[in-house]
Design an enzyme around this catalytic site. Structure first.
Site, short mmCIF file in Angstrom:
data_model
loop_
_atom_site.label_atom_id
_atom_site.label_comp_id
_atom_site.label_asym_id
_atom_site.label_seq_id
_atom_site.Cartn_x
_atom_site.Cartn_y
_atom_site.Cartn_z
CD GLU A 44 18.97 0.08 4.50
OE1 GLU A 44 17.79 -0.16 4.22
OE2 GLU A 44 19.70 -0.74 5.12
CE LYS A 110 15.50 -2.59 2.27
NZ LYS A 110 15.77 -2.32 3.72
CB CYS A 144 19.61 -3.35 3.25
SG CYS A 144 20.13 -4.07 4.84
#
Length: 259
Positions: A44, A110, A144
């Site tokens: 990431e 995300k 994540c």
């Protein structure tokens, strides 16, 4: 369609808020991969570390890092994926780029921004999942904090591989280990997690624990803890087919849709 997919996981330290230095670093790492691979997975925010200063480091979809990824994918004849800070229409995104060997790019923003670090205050959350079709494989890329939300990863698309890239800190690494394994088992798919190591400029320590799990939750890799490492793992379509037909758990999943 090919039965096997060779994935290279690059677990490494990152240079804080320094895209140029990180590009140089990853170029060397990629050049050192001795085997022919189908996909290279970077962590990431691989150009900066997990920064909350997007104005300082953000690039556009026509910027140097995107061009760098396209050139490397073409040169190495492999797909490359990882997330970075993107500026678009006056907003900032923690955006996953999946770059195909021919330079075509697919993106995922995300969904679950990390409120504990204030990511929600500076980055705009995405609203759509991405399903990449590559060499006959269906790949679902997530980022994540998304790992903590199983409904978002729910395998309603019949994907083969779930891939998380992360800057997941050492202090909560037990959750990372457990959730990667759980996502593989519950979705009857391979689950890949690529995390960084080292310290960032905020004093957060990262211990890696990058991993690959098969559909039964067996760990397939030998990536060392706390150290920089690159490992190539071969995934098998036959493995997925065998156990989905034998166990057929996905057919019994609850029927509901995200609104």
């Amino acid at each position: 369609m090919q039965n096997e997919l060779k994935i290279a996981l690059i677990q490494t330290e990152l240079f804080w808020e320094n895209p140029e230095q990180n590009r140089i670093h990853f170029t060397k790492k990629i050049e050192e991969i001795s085997k022919s691979v189908d996909l290279i997975v970077l962590p990431e925010m691989f150009t900066t570390g997990f920064t909350m200063n997007p104005k300082k480091v953000a690039e556009t979809m026509f910027g140097e890092t995107v061009v760098w990824m396209q050139n490397l994918a073409l040169l190495e004849q492999t797909a490359i994926m990882g997330s970075m800070v993107i500026s678009e229409d006056g907003k900032f995104y923690n955006r996953m780029l999946f770059v195909h060997p021919n330079g075509i790019i697919e993106t995922y923003d995300k969904k679950h921004t990390f409120t504990l670090a204030g990511e929600d205050k500076v980055y705009t959350a995405g609203q759509s999942k991405l399903l990449v079709t590559y060499k006959g494989w269906k790949i679902c890329p997530l980022i994540c904090y998304d790992l903590r939300f199983p409904v978002w990863a729910r395998n309603v698309e019949d994907y083969d591989v779930l891939i998380y890239v992360a800057n997941w800190p050492k202090v909560r690494i037990t959750a990372w280990d457990a959730l990667l394994k759980a996502r593989a088992i519950e979705n009857m798919s391979y689950c890949v997690g690529v995390n960084r190591v080292g310290l960032d400029d905020n004093g957060h320590e990262y211990s890696g624990h990058s991993a690959v799990y098969d559909v039964l939750g067996h760990k397939l890799d030998n990536i060392p803890e706390n150290l920089e490492a690159t490992e190539v793992i071969t995934l098998s379509k036959s493995h997925i087919k065998t156990y989905r037909e034998k166990l057929n758990f996905l057919s019994d999943k609850d029927a509901f849709k995200l609104e």
